[in-house]
Design a protein around this motif. Structure first.
Motif, PDB file in Angstrom:
ATOM      1  N   ASP A 118      36.285 -60.386  27.623  1.00 51.31           N
ATOM      2  CA  ASP A 118      36.884 -59.733  28.640  1.00 51.31           C
ATOM      3  C   ASP A 118      37.184 -58.472  28.684  1.00 51.31           C
ATOM      4  O   ASP A 118      38.146 -58.002  29.280  1.00 51.31           O
ATOM      5  CB  ASP A 118      38.190 -60.729  28.501  1.00 51.31           C
ATOM      6  CG  ASP A 118      39.018 -60.445  27.220  1.00 51.31           C
ATOM      7  OD1 ASP A 118      38.579 -59.739  26.614  1.00 51.31           O
ATOM      8  OD2 ASP A 118      40.125 -61.270  27.100  1.00 51.31           O
ATOM      9  N   ASP A 120      38.695 -56.195  26.930  1.00 51.84           N
ATOM     10  CA  ASP A 120      40.217 -55.644  27.032  1.00 51.84           C
ATOM     11  C   ASP A 120      40.587 -54.778  25.530  1.00 51.84           C
ATOM     12  O   ASP A 120      41.669 -54.409  25.050  1.00 51.84           O
ATOM     13  CB  ASP A 120      41.156 -56.890  26.955  1.00 51.84           C
ATOM     14  CG  ASP A 120      41.178 -57.891  25.803  1.00 51.84           C
ATOM     15  OD1 ASP A 120      40.272 -57.702  24.891  1.00 51.84           O
ATOM     16  OD2 ASP A 120      42.207 -58.669  25.602  1.00 51.84           O
ATOM     17  N   ASP A 127      40.903 -62.779  20.153  1.00 57.35           N
ATOM     18  CA  ASP A 127      41.360 -62.671  21.248  1.00 57.35           C
ATOM     19  C   ASP A 127      42.140 -63.789  21.611  1.00 57.35           C
ATOM     20  O   ASP A 127      41.938 -64.852  21.585  1.00 57.35           O
ATOM     21  CB  ASP A 127      40.308 -62.389  22.513  1.00 57.35           C
ATOM     22  CG  ASP A 127      40.698 -61.830  23.935  1.00 57.35           C
ATOM     23  OD1 ASP A 127      41.535 -62.665  24.273  1.00 57.35           O
ATOM     24  OD2 ASP A 127      40.209 -60.852  24.331  1.00 57.35           O
ATOM     25  N   CYS A 129      44.204 -63.985  24.467  1.00 58.44           N
ATOM     26  CA  CYS A 129      44.262 -64.398  26.021  1.00 58.44           C
ATOM     27  C   CYS A 129      42.685 -64.255  26.578  1.00 58.44           C
ATOM     28  O   CYS A 129      42.665 -63.281  27.218  1.00 58.44           O
ATOM     29  CB  CYS A 129      45.281 -63.529  26.479  1.00 58.44           C
ATOM     30  SG  CYS A 129      47.036 -63.987  26.140  1.00 58.44           S
ATOM     31  N   PRO A 130      41.977 -65.230  26.456  1.00 56.97           N
ATOM     32  CA  PRO A 130      40.551 -64.744  27.163  1.00 56.97           C
ATOM     33  C   PRO A 130      40.956 -64.771  28.607  1.00 56.97           C
ATOM     34  O   PRO A 130      41.837 -65.310  29.385  1.00 56.97           O
ATOM     35  CB  PRO A 130      39.912 -66.042  26.724  1.00 56.97           C
ATOM     36  CG  PRO A 130      40.646 -66.673  25.562  1.00 56.97           C
ATOM     37  CD  PRO A 130      41.956 -66.311  25.591  1.00 56.97           C
ATOM     38  N   GLY A 131      40.239 -63.649  29.157  1.00 56.23           N
ATOM     39  CA  GLY A 131      40.278 -63.216  30.452  1.00 56.23           C
ATOM     40  C   GLY A 131      41.365 -62.273  30.900  1.00 56.23           C
ATOM     41  O   GLY A 131      41.483 -62.024  31.962  1.00 56.23           O
ATOM     42  N   GLU A 132      42.449 -62.107  29.821  1.00 52.04           N
ATOM     43  CA  GLU A 132      43.741 -61.407  30.271  1.00 52.04           C
ATOM     44  C   GLU A 132      43.668 -60.240  28.990  1.00 52.04           C
ATOM     45  O   GLU A 132      42.872 -60.489  28.239  1.00 52.04           O
ATOM     46  CB  GLU A 132      44.891 -62.283  30.043  1.00 52.04           C
ATOM     47  CG  GLU A 132      44.779 -63.373  31.108  1.00 52.04           C
ATOM     48  CD  GLU A 132      46.140 -63.839  31.044  1.00 52.04           C
ATOM     49  OE1 GLU A 132      47.176 -63.555  31.563  1.00 52.04           O
ATOM     50  OE2 GLU A 132      46.291 -64.906  30.462  1.00 52.04           O
ATOM     51  N   ASP A 133      44.439 -59.165  29.675  1.00 54.20           N
ATOM     52  CA  ASP A 133      44.407 -58.094  28.524  1.00 54.20           C
ATOM     53  C   ASP A 133      45.535 -58.447  27.329  1.00 54.20           C
ATOM     54  O   ASP A 133      46.716 -58.266  27.694  1.00 54.20           O
ATOM     55  CB  ASP A 133      45.027 -56.808  29.475  1.00 54.20           C
ATOM     56  CG  ASP A 133      44.791 -55.651  28.701  1.00 54.20           C
ATOM     57  OD1 ASP A 133      44.609 -55.657  27.290  1.00 54.20           O
ATOM     58  OD2 ASP A 133      44.630 -54.489  29.170  1.00 54.20           O
ATOM     59  N   ASP A 134      45.026 -58.416  26.183  1.00 56.17           N
ATOM     60  CA  ASP A 134      45.701 -58.580  24.958  1.00 56.17           C
ATOM     61  C   ASP A 134      46.714 -57.574  24.847  1.00 56.17           C
ATOM     62  O   ASP A 134      47.594 -57.839  24.137  1.00 56.17           O
ATOM     63  CB  ASP A 134      44.994 -59.048  23.791  1.00 56.17           C
ATOM     64  CG  ASP A 134      44.206 -60.442  23.751  1.00 56.17           C
ATOM     65  OD1 ASP A 134      44.068 -60.828  24.899  1.00 56.17           O
ATOM     66  OD2 ASP A 134      44.099 -60.817  22.701  1.00 56.17           O
TER      67      ASP A 134
HETATM   68 CA   LIG Z   1      42.079 -60.834  26.190  1.00 54.81          CA
END
Ligand SMILES: [Ca+2]
Ligand SMILES: [Ca+2]
Ligand SMILES: [Ca+2]
Ligand SMILES: [Ca+2]
Length: 492
Positions: A118, A120, A127, A129-134
């Motif tokens: 993702d 990030d 990671d 939060c896959p698909g979101e900005d950690d």
């Molecule tokens: Ca992430």
């Protein structure tokens, strides 16, 4: 698969016999397992994004010397981004700036070989939060907002889905991002009331209850407009869809505003809802303070979360006794490996951040002990009720370790009503034969927390009869082994 009493677990009371003289038969089978490779400590890699910024310097150069823009790339691991500097020739250094992304696939925190799907900056291995900005943490509580945010589409990567403009307001996606992330953007809320002092808004309704919350957002007021304000407001409603209550709402936390222009700022404040609240309307607004026909405020990374309280569970070690932990080099049992853990039913949702067992003494051979410690790696796994591994971590102990709490780090939310399992073992303990003991305490403040154990025995050829990573090896019993579990409450 489950048994209320461990079939073969070896429990050794210190008061009875020296631990190394208590016999425990070989039990299960398997391979000690590969263990997870430790994530590389690549903390500095996150800053490598500056490689791209280097290109910007080139633009300013407006000439061949702009090539210095490429130097920014050296911030990345491998520094390959630096080659972007060649863009400086001909004053096109600005384009060169994209060179920074050249090393992007390897520039992440954690195990760089796992990639960064993702993009990030946090490797897939770490990671949360896959698909979101950690890395977004607008409220700076050291907890990634993606783990605690009740709002949808907070990062506003490509559109304003889930955000709704109200009367005399518009909302539109804008490519500028609060953190300068080229893969994300923000929401531009424009007041078109043309009436001095009027507040016009966009918002998102969240179904939640009575309690303590934190509201926050990044905001940006573009320069060149008339005077105005960026505001955040929350209203509380008796219905689940942000309707209900006298006049349409039960209460409000009042507006919080900022007026700084030309820079990304932050608005943050805690508040409490009132009795009967079933939903919260999170509202971001643009207030115009003259008669300008339009006034715009951009918002990014809005956050609505429950107030978080620390969670600390400790079943202390008071010197009572210990249970075999690790490998076994005694001729009768060699090789063997014993792992330990706990099974915990969760009654209130919380984020697990640290788990610990109390290891009584140094890791040494049982027969003959050398009397000195050995450096070891201990593996911990967090599993769901069916044994599926949700997260794992390793902790290295130096040869000088002589006993104490051993911690592993986690970042997983444990949900109320679910049961979770923490399993730990000595990496390569089956082969090495090194062992220690984990302490227990029968004055148990947590009788519902069971002990888990796995004993890996060997066949006639000395091969493991089961893999310690295999959930079938683990059984629960009521031995009150000492543990510590720390975290913070989250919204259900
Ligand atoms: Ca992430
Ligand atoms: Ca990532
Ligand atoms: Ca946070
Ligand atoms: Ca964004």
């Amino acid at each position: 698969m489950w048994y209320s009493i461990a079939r073969f677990a070896c429990v050794c009371a210190l008061v009875a016999l020296p631990l190394w003289s208590v016999g425990c038969g070989p039990e299960s089978q398997g391979d000690p397992g590969d263990g997870g490779g430790g994530g590389g400590i690549a903390g500095a890699s996150g800053s490598s994004g500056a490689g791209g910024a280097g290109g910007m310097a080139g633009t300013a150069g407006a000439g061949g010397t702009a090539g210095i823009g490429g130097a920014g790339g050296t911030a990345g691991i491998g520094g390959s981004g630096g080659t972007a500097g060649i863009g400086g020739a001909g004053g096109m250094a600005g384009i060169g700036g994209t060179g920074g992304s050249g090393g992007g696939e390897l520039r992440c925190i954690g195990d760089t070989t796992s990639g960064d799907t993702d993009n990030d900056g946090v490797c897939d291995s770490d990671d949360v939060c896959p698909g979101e900005d950690d890395l977004i943490d607008v409220d700076t509580n050291q907890l990634a907002d993606c783990l605690e945010n009740l709002l949808l589409n907070s990062e506003l990567d490509s559109d304003v889905t889930h955000w709704e403009a109200r009367t005399q307001a518009t909302i539109a996606w804008d490519s500028s991002d609060a953190d300068g992330n080229p893969n994300s953007g923000s929401a531009a809320v424009t007041n078109i009331a043309s009436r001095e002092g009027f507040v016009r808004s966009a918002g998102q309704c969240v179904e939640t209850g009575e309690g303590d919350y934190v509201a926050a957002t990044r905001y940006y007021i573009p320069e060149g407009q008339g005077p105005g304000r960026a505001l955040v407001t929350t209203t509380f409603h008796a219905g689940t869809e942000c309707v209900g209550g006298a006049g349409g709402f039960l209460g409000s936390d009042g507006s919080r505003y900022q007026t700084a222009t030309g820079t990304w700022g932050t608005i943050l404040h805690p508040f409490s809802t009132v009795s009967g609240t079933q939903s919260i309307n999170f509202v971001v607004s643009a207030q115009v303070l003259d008669t300008s026909p339009a006034f715009t405020v951009q918002y990014d990374n809005p956050l609505l979360r429950c107030q978080s309280d620390p969670v600390t569970m400790v079943r202390d070690y008071t010197g009572g006794g210990g249970s075999w932990y690790g490998g076994d080099d005694r001729e009768l049992f060699t090789p063997r490996l014993v792992g330990d853990g706990i099974q915990i039913p969760v009654t209130e949702s919380f984020l697990a951040q640290r788990f610990a067992l109390y290891v009584i003494r140094q890791f040494d051979y049982s027969e003959p002990p050398e009397g000195t410690g050995h450096a070891v790696t201990l593996v911990a796994q967090l599993r769901d009720a069916s044994g599926t591994i949700l997260e794992s971590d390793t902790t290295n102990l130096a040869a000088t370790f002589s006993g104490g709490w051993v911690y592993w780090d986690f970042t997983t939310v444990l949900r109320a009503g679910q049961t979770y399992n923490f399993t730990t073992y000595l990496q390569d303990g089956f082969a090495s034969g090194l062992k220690s003991s984990v302490g227990y305490n029968n004055a148990d403040p947590y009788p519902s927390v069971m002990r888990l154990s796995c004993t890996v025995g060997h066949d006639a050829m000395g091969q493991p009869l089961v893999d310690v990573d295999d959930w079938s090896c683990w059984d629960a019993d009521s031995l009150a082994i000492s543990f510590a579990l720390e975290g913070a409450t989250v919204c259900d």
